[in-house]
Design an enzyme around this catalytic site. Sequence first.
Site: not given
Ligand SMILES: CC(C)(Nc1nc(-c2c[nH]c3ncc(Cl)cc23)ncc1F)C(=O)NCC(F)(F)F
Length: 292
Positions: A19-23, A26-27, A140
Amino acid sequence: RQQEQEVFEERHLRFISHLGKGNFGSVDLCRYDPLGDNTGELVAVKQLQPNKQANMADFQKEIQTISSLHCDYIVKYRGICYSAGRRVHTLVMEYLPYGSLIGYMEKCKHTLNTRRLLLFASQICKGMEYLQSLRYVHRDLAARNILVAGDTLVKIADFGLTKIVPFDKEYYRVTQFGESPIFWYAPESISEYKFSHKSDVWSFGVVLHELFSFCELSRNPKRRIGSDIQGPMMGAHLHNVLKDNWRLPVPAMCPPKVYSMMMQCWAYTSEDRPTFFHLQDLIESSLQDERE
Ligand SMILES: CC(C)(Nc1nc(-c2c[nH]c3ncc(Cl)cc23)ncc1F)C(=O)NCC(F)(F)F
């Protein structure tokens, strides 16, 4: 209250996509499928990045934080997953299919009217009111850390930098910044590394601007100010222009009352900024205007 932690067995977590990289982590999107028949639920699974400067303690604190939050406007904690060595290494959260607010705004900007933007603002504000009631400072708050649960529901996520304000002070002082872009930081956070509910209010003002400019600026932050200045000089430059009362310009189509709300969040002196409770009233009054 010690939330009974739901323990997920690693062997039933099926990787689907990244899904992506957070602080600090990675998720991934996974399906928790103990029956092995693909009827299991989708979950977002956050691992500690082994090489990141973060250590296990920060990750444990993030798990402690998110597992103590019970609010409709905050991404839900589901449980933890122990690795072989019985050291917690995975945080399991609910998966929100609509993804992050930035992506959603990009896709749906032509279908989003002022009322819906104000509804999202009101929900983020309620989530922040709840955090503040537990003395948490998010540190953040930005559209990239807001998730979309549906066409009429957004949730605050990514509590990697969240801190509790000490009982005897109104702010939390960090030793060094994480990797968050300073553009969402209040002046006192840039110059003195001080974070408080009032600095979260400043960031909320920037999120309001992101909402009403459909996250245009968030996709290329360099374009906002002095894009040529990099690194530590950027902090000093940004702090100076804020001191000289430069602020983000009013987004096109943004109602005057909403821009005035942003400007109140961006009061240079933190005490002059509204509380999230007062912001809720201002948002309600703007929603009222949209109904007439
Ligand atoms: C690092 C991560 C994964 N980035 C992303 N999550 C999701 C994403 C899509 N659906 C999700 N459901 C739960 C969570 Cl924790 C993330 C996602 N979709 C795109 C992302 F880049 C993330 O945690 N971002 C912060 C947040 F967006 F969650 F505030």
